[in-house]
Design an enzyme around this catalytic site. Structure first.
Site, PDB file in Angstrom:
ATOM      1  N   GLN A  15       0.719  -1.125  -0.110  1.00 43.33           N
ATOM      2  CA  GLN A  15      -0.171  -0.040  -0.167  1.00 43.33           C
ATOM      3  C   GLN A  15       0.807   1.549  -0.070  1.00 43.33           C
ATOM      4  OE1 GLN A  15      -2.617   0.806   3.242  1.00 43.33           O
ATOM      5  NE2 GLN A  15      -1.340  -0.323   4.227  1.00 43.33           N
ATOM      6  N   ILE A  16       1.742   1.508   0.500  1.00 45.26           N
ATOM      7  CA  ILE A  16       3.161   1.937   0.580  1.00 45.26           C
ATOM      8  C   ILE A  16       3.421   2.789  -0.603  1.00 45.26           C
ATOM      9  CG2 ILE A  16       4.912   3.888   1.617  1.00 45.26           C
ATOM     10  CD1 ILE A  16       3.967   2.397   4.274  1.00 45.26           C
ATOM     11  N   ASP A  42       9.758  -6.415  -5.035  1.00 46.45           N
ATOM     12  CA  ASP A  42       8.517  -7.409  -4.203  1.00 46.45           C
ATOM     13  C   ASP A  42       8.999  -8.530  -4.481  1.00 46.45           C
ATOM     14  OD1 ASP A  42       5.644  -8.115  -2.175  1.00 46.45           O
ATOM     15  OD2 ASP A  42       5.579  -5.741  -2.810  1.00 46.45           O
ATOM     16  N   ASP A 144       5.512  10.818  12.111  1.00 50.30           N
ATOM     17  CA  ASP A 144       5.397  11.082  13.555  1.00 50.30           C
ATOM     18  C   ASP A 144       5.802  12.573  13.311  1.00 50.30           C
ATOM     19  OD1 ASP A 144       5.421   8.265  14.114  1.00 50.30           O
ATOM     20  OD2 ASP A 144       7.324   8.690  13.857  1.00 50.30           O
ATOM     21  N   HIS A 172      10.768   4.984  16.691  1.00 41.27           N
ATOM     22  CA  HIS A 172       9.850   5.140  15.268  1.00 41.27           C
ATOM     23  C   HIS A 172       8.905   4.001  16.221  1.00 41.27           C
ATOM     24  CE1 HIS A 172       6.018   5.500  12.614  1.00 41.27           C
ATOM     25  NE2 HIS A 172       6.837   3.978  12.920  1.00 41.27           N
ATOM     26  N   SER A 227      -0.953   3.914   8.092  1.00 44.85           N
ATOM     27  CA  SER A 227      -1.173   4.973   7.139  1.00 44.85           C
ATOM     28  C   SER A 227      -0.787   4.411   5.382  1.00 44.85           C
ATOM     29  CB  SER A 227      -0.790   6.195   7.890  1.00 44.85           C
ATOM     30  OG  SER A 227       0.232   5.297   8.424  1.00 44.85           O
TER      31      SER A 227
END
Ligand code: NAX
Length: 316
Positions: A15-16, A42, A144, A172, A227
């Protein structure tokens, strides 16, 4: 015309990756006048999805000649899963991809690790790619950082671009310390300290910090996915500032190899405030650290030391 820059994106079918690849192609990462050659990696189970973006499942082919490597591929944390559960899977991925980059990437390749546990994946990559200078290996805490800027701008009802110099210290993860003690806001009356404008210390020392720390988990809970767009955008911010420089008087947060600054143990990948010039980051020195902050800097360092030990135990 400029020579093209080769940019590797691992996890390109995820997704990112799906959000990040077109941003890089559009010039969001390196500028509209910078030609790029995209290398997208991938794994075979994702090969079908990858056909939608054109790329490879061969790590050597993917890494050959790359100038910038954005490592998004990994075994992601799912709802209810702690980072530590996914450590051993990622250690083996980062060990082998480190070797591929070491052998095949361009000299002076810059590496950004996004995949979690990001700091420790970056550390493993550093350990197994000894010929890549440690200055060239980083991890993403810019998301962040951007979230902390966003919280302040919302609270004060100002443009996010008018807020600067927050700091994300450490990991993180939910132990990160979002620090506003040195952050400022551009106002019609000049630059003002965030602490002066938000005169609610209880919020700044409480909810502000936990909101930023927990935002990743809150998004996973809501979306059942992490996200993607904001992470891709933050990865572009990270590389752009690293390569093209930070504006005068502004720092950003990057996970980098600790040299012992601020009494953070050397040998961890830890997020610090940095400025960038001529393609190199430098930790901002001499910021006063109060007792409240000290404890939080140490806590997140402890977690990173534990992660490091756990990662090493996965190697043997
Ligand atoms: P996805 O699961 O959608 O994508 C990951 C992709 O990586 C998949 O397509 C998978 O096939 C591929 N992959 C797995 N092993 C690989 C390997 N050995 N080589 C190449 N590719 C491989 O996850 P996505 O939501 O895109 O998130 C990617 C990573 O970013 C996760 O580890 C996630 O935890 C991390 N995040 C880090 C953030 C940060 O700020 N540092 C924020 C966002 C995100 O949570």
């Amino acid at each position: 015309a400029k020579d093209p820059v080769r940019v590797l994106v691992t996890g390109a079918a995820g997704q990112i990756g799906y959000a990040l690849v077109p941003m890089i192609a559009r010039g969001v990462m390196l500028g509209a006048d910078q030609p790029v050659i995209l290398h997208m990696l991938d794994i075979p189970p994702a090969a079908e999805a990858l056909n939608g973006v054109v790329a490879t499942t061969d790590v050597v082919e993917a890494c050959t000649g790359v100038n910038i490597a954005v490592m998004v591929g990994g075994f992601p944390r799912k709802e209810g899963m702690e980072r530590k559960d996914v450590m051993s899977k990622n250690v083996s991925i980062y060990k082998s991809q480190a070797s591929a980059l070491e052998k095949h990437a361009a000299a002076n390749c810059k590496v950004l690790v996004v995949a979690n546990p990001a700091n420790t994946n970056a550390l493993i990559l550093k350990e197994f790619a000894p010929s890549i200078p440690e200055k060239n290996i980083s991890c993403l805490t810019r998301l962040d950082h951007n979230r902390a800027l966003g919280q302040i701008s919302e609270r004060l009802n100002v443009q996010v671009s008018d807020v600067k110099n927050v700091i994300i210290w450490g990991n993180h993860s939910s132990t990160q310390y979002p620090d506003v003690n040195h952050a400022t806001v551009n106002t019609p009356a000049g630059e003002k300290a965030v602490r002066e404008l938000v005169s609610d210390d209880a919020w700044l020392n409480g909810e502000f910090i936990t909101t930023v720390q927990q935002r990743g988990a809150a998004i996973i809970k809501a979306r059942k996915l992490s996200s993607a767009l904001s992470a891709a955008s933050a990865a572009c911010d990270h590389i752009r500032d690293w390569v093209l420089g930070t504006p005068e008087g502004t720092w950003v947060s990057m996970g980098v190899y600790s040299d012992g600054s601020y009494n953070v143990p050397a040998g961890l990948i830890y997020s610090f405030p940095v400025t960038c010039q001529n393609g190199e980051w430098k930790i901002v020195q001499g910021l006063p650290i109060d007792e409240f902050s000290r404890k939080k800097l140490d806590l997140t360092a402890e977690e990173l030391s534990e992660e490091k030990a756990l990662a090493y135990s996965c190697l043997s």
